[in-house]
Design a protein around this motif. Structure first.
Motif, PDB file in Angstrom:
ATOM      1  N   LEU A  95      -4.470  -1.553  -4.620  1.00 60.54           N
ATOM      2  CA  LEU A  95      -4.369  -0.421  -5.455  1.00 60.54           C
ATOM      3  C   LEU A  95      -5.355   0.608  -5.653  1.00 60.54           C
ATOM      4  O   LEU A  95      -5.285   1.936  -5.606  1.00 60.54           O
ATOM      5  CB  LEU A  95      -4.136  -0.782  -7.147  1.00 60.54           C
ATOM      6  N   ALA A  96      -6.719  -0.268  -5.808  1.00 57.45           N
ATOM      7  CA  ALA A  96      -7.964   0.949  -5.698  1.00 57.45           C
ATOM      8  C   ALA A  96      -7.961   1.591  -4.280  1.00 57.45           C
ATOM      9  O   ALA A  96      -8.434   2.695  -4.213  1.00 57.45           O
ATOM     10  CB  ALA A  96      -8.982   0.026  -5.891  1.00 57.45           C
ATOM     11  N   LYS A  97      -7.635   0.682  -3.266  1.00 58.95           N
ATOM     12  CA  LYS A  97      -7.694   1.274  -1.900  1.00 58.95           C
ATOM     13  C   LYS A  97      -6.739   2.430  -1.855  1.00 58.95           C
ATOM     14  O   LYS A  97      -7.062   3.403  -0.761  1.00 58.95           O
ATOM     15  CB  LYS A  97      -7.351   0.291  -1.119  1.00 58.95           C
ATOM     16  N   THR A 124       0.532  -3.692 -12.384  1.00 59.78           N
ATOM     17  CA  THR A 124      -0.282  -4.317 -11.483  1.00 59.78           C
ATOM     18  C   THR A 124       0.762  -5.569 -11.028  1.00 59.78           C
ATOM     19  O   THR A 124       1.022  -5.885  -9.624  1.00 59.78           O
ATOM     20  CB  THR A 124      -1.527  -4.885 -11.889  1.00 59.78           C
ATOM     21  N   ASP A 149      -3.745   8.983 -13.571  1.00 62.91           N
ATOM     22  CA  ASP A 149      -3.344   7.590 -14.011  1.00 62.91           C
ATOM     23  C   ASP A 149      -1.896   7.575 -13.671  1.00 62.91           C
ATOM     24  O   ASP A 149      -0.994   8.400 -14.163  1.00 62.91           O
ATOM     25  CB  ASP A 149      -3.548   7.246 -15.398  1.00 62.91           C
ATOM     26  N   GLU A 196      -5.059  -5.547  -7.061  1.00 60.68           N
ATOM     27  CA  GLU A 196      -6.007  -4.555  -7.611  1.00 60.68           C
ATOM     28  C   GLU A 196      -6.872  -3.975  -6.555  1.00 60.68           C
ATOM     29  O   GLU A 196      -7.015  -2.763  -6.629  1.00 60.68           O
ATOM     30  CB  GLU A 196      -6.632  -5.123  -8.882  1.00 60.68           C
ATOM     31  N   HIS A 197      -7.050  -4.631  -5.527  1.00 60.95           N
ATOM     32  CA  HIS A 197      -7.725  -4.325  -4.432  1.00 60.95           C
ATOM     33  C   HIS A 197      -7.286  -3.227  -3.846  1.00 60.95           C
ATOM     34  O   HIS A 197      -7.674  -2.179  -3.313  1.00 60.95           O
ATOM     35  CB  HIS A 197      -8.317  -5.515  -3.410  1.00 60.95           C
ATOM     36  N   GLN A 202      -4.200   4.528  -9.970  1.00 59.70           N
ATOM     37  CA  GLN A 202      -5.162   3.942 -11.041  1.00 59.70           C
ATOM     38  C   GLN A 202      -4.372   3.952 -12.264  1.00 59.70           C
ATOM     39  O   GLN A 202      -3.481   4.800 -12.763  1.00 59.70           O
ATOM     40  CB  GLN A 202      -5.878   5.492 -11.533  1.00 59.70           C
ATOM     41  N   SER A 243     -22.858  -1.914 -12.994  1.00 56.51           N
ATOM     42  CA  SER A 243     -22.004  -0.848 -13.382  1.00 56.51           C
ATOM     43  C   SER A 243     -22.864  -0.209 -14.741  1.00 56.51           C
ATOM     44  O   SER A 243     -22.712   1.093 -14.615  1.00 56.51           O
ATOM     45  CB  SER A 243     -20.667  -1.113 -13.937  1.00 56.51           C
ATOM     46  N   GLU A 252       0.674  -1.307  -0.116  1.00 55.66           N
ATOM     47  CA  GLU A 252       0.036  -0.098  -0.031  1.00 55.66           C
ATOM     48  C   GLU A 252       0.789   1.346  -0.025  1.00 55.66           C
ATOM     49  O   GLU A 252       0.701   2.237  -0.685  1.00 55.66           O
ATOM     50  CB  GLU A 252      -0.752  -0.077   1.190  1.00 55.66           C
ATOM     51  N   GLY A 295      -5.654   4.579  -4.051  1.00 52.72           N
ATOM     52  CA  GLY A 295      -5.724   5.741  -5.274  1.00 52.72           C
ATOM     53  C   GLY A 295      -4.733   5.376  -6.424  1.00 52.72           C
ATOM     54  O   GLY A 295      -4.649   6.608  -6.863  1.00 52.72           O
ATOM     55  N   GLU A 353      -6.093 -10.058  -8.472  1.00 53.56           N
ATOM     56  CA  GLU A 353      -7.184  -9.207  -7.827  1.00 53.56           C
ATOM     57  C   GLU A 353      -6.992  -8.875  -6.377  1.00 53.56           C
ATOM     58  O   GLU A 353      -7.538  -7.570  -6.131  1.00 53.56           O
ATOM     59  CB  GLU A 353      -8.411 -10.354  -7.621  1.00 53.56           C
TER      60      GLU A 353
END
Lengths: 289, 136
Positions: free
Chosen positions: B41-43, B54, A99, B38-39, B47, A166, A82, B45, B35
């Motif tokens: 990554l989305a958490k 990834t 992006d 990606e989780h 993109q 969606s 993270e 921010g 997956e």
């Protein structure tokens, strides 16, 4: 994730002792709670990460693991991921992009590997990012380490559900923050309908929806007034009353009014703030009566 | 710019290696599933529609975990090697390589993570100890 059958077999074989151990631990937890699914998404992702970390540990040579140690290693590694990604995203944002690209990610990797240090770290901002040795280390790792695919393919929620939600942005059941008494959102092609209606004349979307539903009735109705009445949609649920209580009893709220100076004379509140609260309390009392 | 032909060749090699590596990421299946990455990554921010990035994140994390685990393994082996031979038979059961908090905390300390055991309070110093070691 698309896995061919060969890889699937391989992954089934490599279902390691550690993984099994982690799973059995999970099963124990599940048995005690009598719940078949992880309670929160974060728990679910953590459980998956734990399996992956256990596989990596096994590939480095460990046979078994203490439960706490595995959990902590998983925690640290997810934080590592993270942090790396977050710094990459912030690099992208700093250069006016939403992006992220490879350069941002390399910068993020540099940020985290600077704790350990890496060759060329002193000339980090001068040299070419693509030639960074931290990236080279990762390349070497990917090329030299034996590849262990994830033990089991992750069950994905029904894809059709996801796509339908969606396409129709407003799925009432998925949005828990929308109060239940609000009218339902249009089910399909909501945006197209809206645009068409807007072009004809400004109309609220619930009116357009109601018109679609009552189109037969509306055709028979000629008078505009009646039509308007009919098009007013009934709420699916009665809206509950909202009450705000401000202090059951009189409270002196800040602002230095309770000092015995000119503003505060003879136990009479002059401050607007207190006056307001006082009035509201009185109203409350009236309600009680 | 490049006066030295060797270095320019080396750079070309580097670029080729990098592009090859990025291309190979398309077919690469990291241990950390896409997956999951990606989780996170989305958490956080992040993109990016590119799958290769990834995967690169997954590989970088995998490298980190593998390095920590490798260090812990070395600590584990070193600890087992220091046990005197006469006792080694007794603790033959512990010969298995187990990832323990002790080794992990030593390994993580090098990466800037301070890991502490929970405080343990006992009535007397010998309460929580192994009966075999208590006799000494």
């Amino acid at each position: 994730m698309d896995m061919n059958p060969i890889q699937k077999n391989k992954s089934a074989k490599t279902a390691s002792k550690l993984v099994r151990r982690a799973k059995s631990k999970k099963r124990k937890c599940i048995a005690t709670n009598d719940v078949q699914v992880a309670e929160t998404p974060s728990e679910f992702s953590f459980a998956i990460a734990k399996i992956a970390v256990a596989q990596i540990c096994r590939s480095t040579g460990f046979k078994t693991s203490k439960y706490n140690a595995l959990e902590i290693l998983t925690n640290v590694s997810t934080r590592y991921l993270e942090t790396m990604v977050r710094s990459a995203a912030s690099f992208a944002n700093a250069s006016n992009r939403t992006d992220s690209n490879l350069f941002d990610l390399i910068n993020g990797i540099h940020d985290l590997s600077s704790v350990q240090g890496f060759p060329g770290g002193s000339l980090m901002h001068k040299g070419n990012l693509l030639r960074s040795s931290a990236l080279k280390d990762i390349m070497n790792f990917a090329n030299l380490s034996n590849k262990v695919p994830f033990a089991n393919p992750i069950p994905v929620r029904n894809v059709s559900d996801a796509t339908s939600s969606s396409t129709c942005l407003f799925d009432q059941e998925t949005k828990s923050h929308i109060p239940t008494w609000l009218p339902h959102f249009p089910k399909e092609n909501c945006d197209q309908v809206l645009i068409k209606e807007r072009k004809c004349g400004e109309k609220l979307w619930e009116q357009s929806l109601a018109r679609e539903e009552n189109s037969v009735i509306l055709q028979s109705n000629d008078i505009n007034g009646k039509e308007e009445k009919e098009t007013r949609m009934e709420l699916p649920k009665k809206r509950e009353k909202m009450k705000f209580k401000i202090g059951g009893e009189e409270k002196q709220v800040g602002l230095g009014v309770n000092m015995m100076n000119g503003v505060y004379k003879g136990r009479k509140r002059v401050s607007w703030n207190n006056h307001k609260i006082y009035c509201m309390v009185e109203e409350n009392e009236e309600e009680k009566r | 710019m490049n006066h030295n032909p060797q270095s320019s060749e080396g750079r070309h090699d580097d670029d080729a290696a990098l592009s090859d590596f990025l291309a190979s990421l398309m077919d690469y299946t990291p241990t950390i599933p896409d997956e999951l990455v990606e989780h996170y990554l989305a958490k956080s921010g992040f993109q990016c529609p590119d799958v290769r990035l990834t995967r690169l994140v997954a590989v970088a994390t995998q490298k980190f975990v593998a390095e920590v685990a490798g260090d812990a393994l070395q600590h584990c082996k070193a600890r087992q090697a220091t046990i005197p031979k006469d006792k080694r038979d007794k603790q033959q059961k512990d010969k298995r390589l187990v990832l323990t908090m002790e080794d992990l905390s030593k390994a993580l300390r090098e990466y800037g993570v301070n890991l502490r055991h929970q405080e343990y309070f006992a009535d007397s110093p010998s309460t929580g100890m192994d009966p075999a070691t208590r006799d000494e």
